[in-house]
Scaffold this motif. Structure first.
Motif, PDB file in Angstrom:
ATOM      1  N   GLY A  55       0.709  -1.111   0.046  1.00 30.69           N
ATOM      2  CA  GLY A  55       0.099   0.043  -0.064  1.00 30.69           C
ATOM      3  C   GLY A  55       0.833   1.358   0.155  1.00 30.69           C
ATOM      4  N   ASN A  56       2.095   1.034   0.287  1.00 34.30           N
ATOM      5  CA  ASN A  56       3.070   2.278  -0.082  1.00 34.30           C
ATOM      6  C   ASN A  56       2.838   3.039  -1.277  1.00 34.30           C
ATOM      7  OD1 ASN A  56       3.799   2.162   2.711  1.00 34.30           O
ATOM      8  ND2 ASN A  56       5.804   1.312   2.450  1.00 34.30           N
ATOM      9  N   THR A  57       2.855   4.339  -1.372  1.00 39.48           N
ATOM     10  CA  THR A  57       2.790   4.991  -2.648  1.00 39.48           C
ATOM     11  C   THR A  57       3.963   6.007  -2.839  1.00 39.48           C
ATOM     12  OG1 THR A  57       1.513   6.707  -1.607  1.00 39.48           O
ATOM     13  CG2 THR A  57       0.462   4.931  -2.710  1.00 39.48           C
ATOM     14  N   TYR A  58       4.537   6.076  -4.094  1.00 36.15           N
ATOM     15  CA  TYR A  58       5.601   6.983  -4.551  1.00 36.15           C
ATOM     16  C   TYR A  58       5.154   7.807  -5.781  1.00 36.15           C
ATOM     17  CZ  TYR A  58       7.707   4.006  -1.059  1.00 36.15           C
ATOM     18  OH  TYR A  58       8.193   3.237   0.092  1.00 36.15           O
ATOM     19  N   TYR A  59       5.850   8.837  -5.898  1.00 36.02           N
ATOM     20  CA  TYR A  59       5.207   9.984  -7.141  1.00 36.02           C
ATOM     21  C   TYR A  59       6.500  10.592  -7.499  1.00 36.02           C
ATOM     22  CZ  TYR A  59       0.712   9.286  -4.821  1.00 36.02           C
ATOM     23  OH  TYR A  59      -0.526   9.052  -4.412  1.00 36.02           O
ATOM     24  N   THR A  60       6.514  10.932  -8.848  1.00 37.41           N
ATOM     25  CA  THR A  60       7.464  11.768  -9.302  1.00 37.41           C
ATOM     26  C   THR A  60       7.431  13.140  -8.609  1.00 37.41           C
ATOM     27  OG1 THR A  60       8.548  12.250 -11.302  1.00 37.41           O
ATOM     28  CG2 THR A  60       6.466  12.252 -11.390  1.00 37.41           C
ATOM     29  N   ASP A  61       8.302  13.928  -8.624  1.00 31.82           N
ATOM     30  CA  ASP A  61       8.252  15.273  -7.632  1.00 31.82           C
ATOM     31  C   ASP A  61       7.014  16.156  -8.664  1.00 31.82           C
ATOM     32  OD1 ASP A  61      11.745  15.702  -6.917  1.00 31.82           O
ATOM     33  OD2 ASP A  61      10.139  14.334  -6.105  1.00 31.82           O
ATOM     34  N   SER A  62       7.100  16.172  -9.916  1.00 27.69           N
ATOM     35  CA  SER A  62       6.398  17.106 -10.746  1.00 27.69           C
ATOM     36  C   SER A  62       4.716  16.902 -10.418  1.00 27.69           C
ATOM     37  CB  SER A  62       6.357  16.871 -12.201  1.00 27.69           C
ATOM     38  OG  SER A  62       6.341  15.679 -12.549  1.00 27.69           O
ATOM     39  N   VAL A  63       4.261  15.711  -9.931  1.00 22.91           N
ATOM     40  CA  VAL A  63       2.882  15.521  -9.518  1.00 22.91           C
ATOM     41  C   VAL A  63       2.493  15.282  -7.957  1.00 22.91           C
ATOM     42  CG1 VAL A  63       2.805  13.871 -11.706  1.00 22.91           C
ATOM     43  CG2 VAL A  63       2.730  12.701  -9.575  1.00 22.91           C
ATOM     44  N   LYS A  64       3.397  15.419  -7.409  1.00 25.90           N
ATOM     45  CA  LYS A  64       3.313  15.207  -5.784  1.00 25.90           C
ATOM     46  C   LYS A  64       2.289  16.527  -5.378  1.00 25.90           C
ATOM     47  CE  LYS A  64       7.586  13.214  -4.368  1.00 25.90           C
ATOM     48  NZ  LYS A  64       8.689  13.165  -3.666  1.00 25.90           N
ATOM     49  N   GLY A  65       1.351  16.249  -4.699  1.00 20.65           N
ATOM     50  CA  GLY A  65       0.243  16.979  -4.178  1.00 20.65           C
ATOM     51  C   GLY A  65      -0.841  17.115  -5.031  1.00 20.65           C
ATOM     52  N   ARG A  66      -0.729  16.671  -6.252  1.00 20.49           N
ATOM     53  CA  ARG A  66      -1.696  16.834  -7.239  1.00 20.49           C
ATOM     54  C   ARG A  66      -2.306  15.474  -7.505  1.00 20.49           C
ATOM     55  NH1 ARG A  66      -0.822  18.775 -12.231  1.00 20.49           N
ATOM     56  NH2 ARG A  66       1.552  17.813 -12.183  1.00 20.49           N
ATOM     57  N   PHE A  67      -1.555  14.536  -7.901  1.00 18.87           N
ATOM     58  CA  PHE A  67      -2.041  13.087  -8.296  1.00 18.87           C
ATOM     59  C   PHE A  67      -2.084  12.190  -7.074  1.00 18.87           C
ATOM     60  CE2 PHE A  67      -0.354  13.027 -12.988  1.00 18.87           C
ATOM     61  CZ  PHE A  67      -1.063  14.255 -13.081  1.00 18.87           C
ATOM     62  N   THR A  68      -2.958  11.015  -7.310  1.00 14.84           N
ATOM     63  CA  THR A  68      -3.236  10.050  -6.085  1.00 14.84           C
ATOM     64  C   THR A  68      -3.203   8.907  -6.738  1.00 14.84           C
ATOM     65  OG1 THR A  68      -4.255  11.778  -4.583  1.00 14.84           O
ATOM     66  CG2 THR A  68      -4.163   9.494  -3.987  1.00 14.84           C
ATOM     67  N   VAL A  69      -2.116   8.056  -6.321  1.00 17.98           N
ATOM     68  CA  VAL A  69      -2.378   6.610  -6.867  1.00 17.98           C
ATOM     69  C   VAL A  69      -3.171   5.552  -5.576  1.00 17.98           C
ATOM     70  CG1 VAL A  69      -0.197   6.094  -6.114  1.00 17.98           C
ATOM     71  CG2 VAL A  69      -1.144   4.604  -8.066  1.00 17.98           C
ATOM     72  N   SER A  70      -4.046   4.859  -6.292  1.00 21.35           N
ATOM     73  CA  SER A  70      -4.435   3.990  -5.171  1.00 21.35           C
ATOM     74  C   SER A  70      -4.941   2.699  -5.666  1.00 21.35           C
ATOM     75  CB  SER A  70      -5.885   4.509  -4.478  1.00 21.35           C
ATOM     76  OG  SER A  70      -6.871   4.709  -5.603  1.00 21.35           O
ATOM     77  N   ARG A  71      -5.074   1.559  -4.969  1.00 18.61           N
ATOM     78  CA  ARG A  71      -5.520   0.175  -5.548  1.00 18.61           C
ATOM     79  C   ARG A  71      -6.639  -0.564  -4.714  1.00 18.61           C
ATOM     80  NH1 ARG A  71      -0.392  -3.199  -5.472  1.00 18.61           N
ATOM     81  NH2 ARG A  71      -1.494  -4.854  -6.138  1.00 18.61           N
ATOM     82  N   ASP A  72      -7.522  -1.117  -5.439  1.00 17.51           N
ATOM     83  CA  ASP A  72      -8.571  -1.881  -4.898  1.00 17.51           C
ATOM     84  C   ASP A  72      -8.431  -3.351  -5.222  1.00 17.51           C
ATOM     85  OD1 ASP A  72     -11.001  -3.163  -4.184  1.00 17.51           O
ATOM     86  OD2 ASP A  72     -12.158  -1.637  -4.754  1.00 17.51           O
ATOM     87  N   ASN A  73      -7.806  -4.134  -4.362  1.00 24.50           N
ATOM     88  CA  ASN A  73      -7.365  -5.517  -4.895  1.00 24.50           C
ATOM     89  C   ASN A  73      -8.632  -6.529  -4.821  1.00 24.50           C
ATOM     90  OD1 ASN A  73      -4.622  -5.085  -4.539  1.00 24.50           O
ATOM     91  ND2 ASN A  73      -4.645  -5.746  -2.550  1.00 24.50           N
ATOM     92  N   ALA A  74      -9.469  -6.117  -4.333  1.00 29.36           N
ATOM     93  CA  ALA A  74     -10.805  -6.914  -4.409  1.00 29.36           C
ATOM     94  C   ALA A  74     -11.557  -6.714  -5.789  1.00 29.36           C
ATOM     95  CB  ALA A  74     -12.082  -6.447  -3.320  1.00 29.36           C
ATOM     96  N   LYS A  75     -11.151  -5.455  -6.549  1.00 31.45           N
ATOM     97  CA  LYS A  75     -11.404  -5.082  -7.988  1.00 31.45           C
ATOM     98  C   LYS A  75     -10.428  -5.514  -8.927  1.00 31.45           C
ATOM     99  CE  LYS A  75     -15.272  -1.895  -6.514  1.00 31.45           C
ATOM    100  NZ  LYS A  75     -15.903  -0.431  -6.663  1.00 31.45           N
ATOM    101  N   ASN A  76      -9.212  -5.824  -8.427  1.00 33.98           N
ATOM    102  CA  ASN A  76      -8.199  -5.960  -9.246  1.00 33.98           C
ATOM    103  C   ASN A  76      -7.975  -4.720 -10.303  1.00 33.98           C
ATOM    104  OD1 ASN A  76      -7.932  -8.478  -8.499  1.00 33.98           O
ATOM    105  ND2 ASN A  76      -7.913  -9.448 -10.613  1.00 33.98           N
TER     106      ASN A  76
END
Length: 125
Positions: A55-76
């Motif tokens: 569940g840890n997330t990492y971003y390139t600097d240019s999108v930090k604070g604007r983009f959010t990545v997430s996953r739902d393993n139940a929905k693949n």
């Protein structure tokens, strides 16, 4: 075998939002680090964001604070919520999956197990 299918791209004005989705086939989705790359016209493909198996997330600097990545393993499914879009975010966005736990390897795009075909995001000024 895992197939990745992106959706959610489109045309949006600067400052707007889009949510990309990447649906994965197969029953081992939770064992992969899942993330996003993008390739703008005339430029090399670059790392955008990743959500690791834990569940840890990492971003390139240019999108930090604007983009959010997430996953739902139940929905693949893995998502990329993009807010505050800028014209320089215009690119084809690719979903990717990689087994293993190396963040650096994922960010480098090295030895990725699977790639999607991409979805186009266009941000107008």
């Amino acid at each position: 075998q895992v197939q990745l299918v992106e959706s959610g791209g489109g045309l949006v004005q600067a400052g707007g939002s889009l949510r990309l989705s990447c649906a994965a086939s197969g029953r081992t989705f939770s064992t992969y680090a899942m993330g996003w790359f993008r390739q703008a016209p005339g430029k090399e493909r670059e790392f955008v964001a990743v959500v690791m198996q834990n569940g840890n997330t990492y971003y390139t600097d240019s999108v930090k604070g604007r983009f959010t990545v997430s996953r739902d393993n139940a929905k693949n499914t893995v998502y990329l919520q993009m807010n505050g879009l800028k014209p320089e975010d215009t690119a084809v966005y690719y979903c990717a999956a990689r087994s293993g736990i190396s963040i650096r390897a994922f960010q480098d795009g090295a030895d990725m197990d699977y790639w999607g075909k991409g979805t186009l995001v266009t941000v107008s000024s």
